[in-house]
Motif scaffolding. Sequence first.
Motif, PDB file in Angstrom:
ATOM      1  N   GLY A 223     -10.661   2.811   2.878  1.00 37.78           N
ATOM      2  CA  GLY A 223      -9.732   2.518   2.354  1.00 37.78           C
ATOM      3  C   GLY A 223     -10.523   2.997   0.952  1.00 37.78           C
ATOM      4  O   GLY A 223      -9.459   2.751  -0.077  1.00 37.78           O
TER       5      GLY A 223
ATOM      6  N   GLY B 193      -9.388   6.154  -0.128  1.00 38.14           N
ATOM      7  CA  GLY B 193      -9.030   6.521  -0.988  1.00 38.14           C
ATOM      8  C   GLY B 193      -8.936   8.626   0.023  1.00 38.14           C
ATOM      9  O   GLY B 193      -8.688   9.081  -0.766  1.00 38.14           O
ATOM     10  N   LYS B 194      -9.452   8.592   0.586  1.00 41.46           N
ATOM     11  CA  LYS B 194      -9.884  10.142   0.915  1.00 41.46           C
ATOM     12  C   LYS B 194      -9.161  10.807   0.909  1.00 41.46           C
ATOM     13  O   LYS B 194      -8.965  12.164   1.013  1.00 41.46           O
ATOM     14  CB  LYS B 194     -10.974   9.831   1.542  1.00 41.46           C
ATOM     15  N   THR B 195      -8.001  10.129   2.412  1.00 45.53           N
ATOM     16  CA  THR B 195      -6.757  10.708   2.995  1.00 45.53           C
ATOM     17  C   THR B 195      -6.300  10.793   1.854  1.00 45.53           C
ATOM     18  O   THR B 195      -5.663  11.978   1.216  1.00 45.53           O
ATOM     19  CB  THR B 195      -6.213  10.003   4.001  1.00 45.53           C
ATOM     20  N   THR B 196      -5.902   9.983   0.917  1.00 46.14           N
ATOM     21  CA  THR B 196      -4.683   9.404   0.143  1.00 46.14           C
ATOM     22  C   THR B 196      -5.359  11.613  -1.022  1.00 46.14           C
ATOM     23  O   THR B 196      -3.980  11.861  -1.077  1.00 46.14           O
ATOM     24  CB  THR B 196      -4.936   9.278  -0.341  1.00 46.14           C
TER      25      THR B 196
ATOM     26  N   ALA C 202      -7.301   5.428  -7.008  1.00 48.91           N
ATOM     27  CA  ALA C 202      -8.155   5.583  -7.394  1.00 48.91           C
ATOM     28  C   ALA C 202      -9.761   5.539  -7.484  1.00 48.91           C
ATOM     29  O   ALA C 202     -10.540   4.645  -6.785  1.00 48.91           O
ATOM     30  CB  ALA C 202      -8.324   3.908  -6.858  1.00 48.91           C
TER      31      ALA C 202
ATOM     32  N   ARG D   4      -7.031  -0.764   0.144  1.00 48.44           N
ATOM     33  CA  ARG D   4      -5.983  -0.895   0.923  1.00 48.44           C
ATOM     34  C   ARG D   4      -6.174  -2.369   1.663  1.00 48.44           C
ATOM     35  O   ARG D   4      -5.193  -3.318   1.646  1.00 48.44           O
ATOM     36  CB  ARG D   4      -6.501   0.261   2.889  1.00 48.44           C
TER      37      ARG D   4
ATOM     38  N   GLU E   7      -3.419   8.906 -10.620  1.00 46.82           N
ATOM     39  CA  GLU E   7      -3.448   7.283  -9.606  1.00 46.82           C
ATOM     40  C   GLU E   7      -4.155   7.259  -9.010  1.00 46.82           C
ATOM     41  O   GLU E   7      -3.949   5.483  -8.545  1.00 46.82           O
ATOM     42  CB  GLU E   7      -1.322   7.321  -9.309  1.00 46.82           C
TER      43      GLU E   7
ATOM     44  N   VAL F   8       0.939  -1.098  -0.276  1.00 49.17           N
ATOM     45  CA  VAL F   8      -0.215   0.314  -0.328  1.00 49.17           C
ATOM     46  C   VAL F   8       1.284   1.236  -0.443  1.00 49.17           C
ATOM     47  O   VAL F   8       0.591   2.777  -0.554  1.00 49.17           O
ATOM     48  CB  VAL F   8      -1.007   0.147   1.564  1.00 49.17           C
TER      49      VAL F   8
ATOM     50  N   SER G 289     -14.549   8.158   8.528  1.00 48.99           N
ATOM     51  CA  SER G 289     -15.293   6.637   7.671  1.00 48.99           C
ATOM     52  C   SER G 289     -16.354   6.544   8.258  1.00 48.99           C
ATOM     53  O   SER G 289     -17.253   6.528   9.237  1.00 48.99           O
ATOM     54  CB  SER G 289     -14.291   5.437   8.267  1.00 48.99           C
TER      55      SER G 289
ATOM     56  N   LYS H 165       1.977   3.273  -3.529  1.00 49.01           N
ATOM     57  CA  LYS H 165       0.727   4.498  -3.467  1.00 49.01           C
ATOM     58  C   LYS H 165       0.617   5.562  -4.218  1.00 49.01           C
ATOM     59  O   LYS H 165       1.708   5.934  -5.090  1.00 49.01           O
ATOM     60  CB  LYS H 165       1.181   5.249  -2.149  1.00 49.01           C
TER      61      LYS H 165
HETATM   62  N1  ATP Z   1      -5.158   3.864  -6.636  1.00 50.96           N
HETATM   63  C1  ATP Z   1      -4.518   4.154  -4.953  1.00 50.96           C
HETATM   64  N2  ATP Z   1      -5.875   5.220  -5.059  1.00 50.96           N
HETATM   65  C2  ATP Z   1      -5.830   5.094  -3.658  1.00 50.96           C
HETATM   66  N3  ATP Z   1      -5.343   4.706  -2.664  1.00 50.96           N
HETATM   67  C3  ATP Z   1      -4.150   4.022  -3.071  1.00 50.96           C
HETATM   68  C4  ATP Z   1      -4.130   3.251  -4.280  1.00 50.96           C
HETATM   69  N4  ATP Z   1      -3.247   3.052  -4.247  1.00 50.96           N
HETATM   70  C5  ATP Z   1      -2.702   2.505  -3.368  1.00 50.96           C
HETATM   71  N5  ATP Z   1      -3.380   3.238  -1.845  1.00 50.96           N
HETATM   72  C6  ATP Z   1      -2.924   3.440  -0.523  1.00 50.96           C
HETATM   73  O1  ATP Z   1      -4.532   2.755  -0.462  1.00 50.96           O
HETATM   74  C7  ATP Z   1      -4.400   3.630   1.141  1.00 50.96           C
HETATM   75  C8  ATP Z   1      -5.730   3.926   1.332  1.00 50.96           C
HETATM   76  O2  ATP Z   1      -6.432   4.343   1.947  1.00 50.96           O
HETATM   77  P1  ATP Z   1      -6.817   6.101   2.472  1.00 50.96           P
HETATM   78  O3  ATP Z   1      -6.036   6.362   4.377  1.00 50.96           O
HETATM   79  O4  ATP Z   1      -6.338   7.118   1.207  1.00 50.96           O
HETATM   80  O5  ATP Z   1      -7.980   5.442   2.779  1.00 50.96           O
HETATM   81  P2  ATP Z   1      -9.218   6.798   3.530  1.00 50.96           P
HETATM   82  O6  ATP Z   1     -10.041   5.989   2.676  1.00 50.96           O
HETATM   83  O7  ATP Z   1      -9.392   7.574   4.071  1.00 50.96           O
HETATM   84  O8  ATP Z   1      -9.338   5.233   4.745  1.00 50.96           O
HETATM   85  P3  ATP Z   1      -9.420   5.379   6.831  1.00 50.96           P
HETATM   86  O9  ATP Z   1     -10.598   6.096   6.578  1.00 50.96           O
HETATM   87  O10 ATP Z   1     -10.226   3.999   6.618  1.00 50.96           O
HETATM   88  O11 ATP Z   1      -7.714   6.348   6.188  1.00 50.96           O
HETATM   89  C9  ATP Z   1      -3.557   4.689   0.842  1.00 50.96           C
HETATM   90  O12 ATP Z   1      -2.064   3.113   1.616  1.00 50.96           O
HETATM   91  C10 ATP Z   1      -2.768   4.449  -0.317  1.00 50.96           C
HETATM   92  O13 ATP Z   1      -1.335   4.341   0.096  1.00 50.96           O
END
Ligand code: ATP
Length: 682
Positions: A140, A142-145, A104, A333, A102, A92, A259, A96
């Motif tokens: 998981g 991708g909100k934070t990302t 998702a 994730r 990139e 992950v 979340s 990332k």
């Molecule tokens: N293409 C992609 N798009 C988004 N995230 C990805 C991708 N590839 C890998 N990842 C990984 O997936 C994880 C997504 O977690 P993220 O913290 O963004 O989710 P979240 O929606 O904020 O969930 P939470 O609230 O549980 O933290 C990150 O560790 C990121 O590095």
Amino acid sequence: MSKTFFRPKVSSTKVTNWVDPSFDGFSETTSISAITATSLSVNNSSLRRKKVPSTLESSRFPASKGGNLSSSKQICGLENSKEYLSENEPWVDKYKPETQHELAVHKKKIEEVETWLKAEVLERQPKQGGSILLITGPPGCGKTTTIKILAKEHGIQVQEWINPVLPEFQKDDFKEILNPESSFHIFPYQSQIAVFKEFLLRATKYNQLQMLGDDLRTDKKIILVEDLPNQFYRDSHTLHEVLRKYVQIGRCPLIFIISDSLSGDNSQRLLFPKEIQEECAISNISFNPVAPTIMMKFLNRIVTVEANKNGGKIVPDKTSLEFLCQGCSGDIRSAINSLQFSSSTGKNNLRPRKKGMSSLKSDVVLSKSKRRQKTDRIFENQEVQAIGGKDVSLFLFRALGKILYCKRTPVTEVDSPRLPSHLSEYDRDTLLVQPEEVVEMSHMPGELFNLYLHQNYVDFFTEVDDLVRASEFLSFADILSGDWNTRSSLREYSTSIATRGVIHSNKSRGFAHCQGGGSSFRPLHKPQWFLINKKYRENCLAAKALFSDFCLPALCLQTQLLPYLTLLTIPMRNQAQISFIQDIGRLPLKRHFGRLKMEALTDRENGMIEVDSGDEAQLTGGQSAEEALGEPIQSAEPETWSLPLSQNSGNELPASQPQPFSAQGDVEEEDMIIEDYESDGT
Ligand SMILES: Nc1ncnc2c1ncn2[C@@H]1O[C@H](COP(=O)(O)OP(=O)(O)OP(=O)(O)O)[C@@H](O)[C@H]1O
């Protein structure tokens, strides 16, 4: 993964590495041991994660006073550890995304967030107050990302709150505080909330410390809060106060990421109720689970890179990846972690196994003809992921939709023989879902699910005869769950009867080919049962309290005595009695009386029971023993009784309940007059 990997990552040496060393010559020997956990709360967590290697390096090779030998050893160790890490680094992190292309995440969502950032950060007016954004969505997705990547692309600093680990209060600390000779009289502990408030104040006022790799040329910044102090979950009003204040004094935008939870605890509704969102003009962007097609694209990419690297190492095939995408509930994730885990075990064990079957058998099942595979997919919900399969969950909205729209697949003679002609009216195509599993996946008690079904099923029927049959099934289901004696053992049958009864009765949806016409979108609503039941209970108590002289059970009072008294226009003693008898003692034939505004069920809501309203008790059969026996309850004086709900203005109802149209208005229009007369004191 080795134990070193899980070693606590907070070490004093590591902390020094986050900050750009201002005095290079001192950087090896100086250690900032005094940095407290609290100060860790204001930092950039992604950087912290990036610095994992330095943690390992420093913990393995403690800084020595700069001999050549040791430093060369250190370099050698460094390379080893880098190699070790790149091999064992979580995928992950390794894969990332670096740019928004990139991600998702659906483009529209990215655009929404970007537009908000542009309006509130980049084109921000100097005297604009603190704007707040709430991002919600399943874990998981991708909100934070997304936030971090967009911030990086637009040169916006992210200042992130991380719940601090506060030092524990020791017994001896009291002595220190109470000791008159001690120079330290200030109470050294602060609640998490106090620390949080202070963080917000400081973060909005001052720029953050420069971390390694930070570009501080910009003064644009956002504050990111993903991990709220626990106390706010117990006392959400404190958070609301903080929000109100922040809107006035905040100087930079504040983003909350919450979340969604399917297990019933609706943090969003608790922490950010609609009223607060409106009052503080909080924008809300809701993310969806990652779509299986997008997920598949990213997993394929990872698999290809890994396969090239490891040449010959077992990697999951396409079907396994498809199962993985189906089983991870849109959590990228979790999907990537499962992929890495399955690859590290060297076995292709992502394939699902059937409940109660060995995985061997499931493989045999899966390798059958294409047609068979299709049928297997139909019952995908019955399968359990071998690795990383999450509990597949459905929001109530979707679960209800699955029952009410009841999609089917055509059955051929080969699959299953048709019913004989005299039973042909019961013939149906095969259902795409198993109703019992749908209810299970909604994480709701069966009775509550039945209530939602009861509220919404009528609109999905076109024939009145079908409707009659469906309502009969719902009545059977009600009887099964109505008797406290047998309820626990019959509960599941009750749900089966209700769901399957509604599905089977609806002949117009009985075949795959005739479903198109009636499948247009229909809004779903929350059950009115709660409001009506609440009103009934309040009326029972009020009737008993107001007419205690008659010594009658509540049911008898409401259905016999009070309507009778109404007809007699018997003079009453006090205003409360008059109002009450006016309200329940007659059935007005006004056009709109009693029609309730229905509250729409949104696609992200859980079926909630108002805990303090006693609905749960009622739902699970909750008549009190006294009520069941018809004993009058002398629980309160008439004076202390507020009027029942129907006589109050609808505003006092909880927001989640349907609001009555002006029933009071109808009462006022009523031409019946009940005389008042002075009591002689009896
Ligand atoms: N293409 C992609 N798009 C988004 N995230 C990805 C991708 N590839 C890998 N990842 C990984 O997936 C994880 C997504 O977690 P993220 O913290 O963004 O989710 P979240 O929606 O904020 O969930 P939470 O609230 O549980 O933290 C990150 O560790 C990121 O590095």
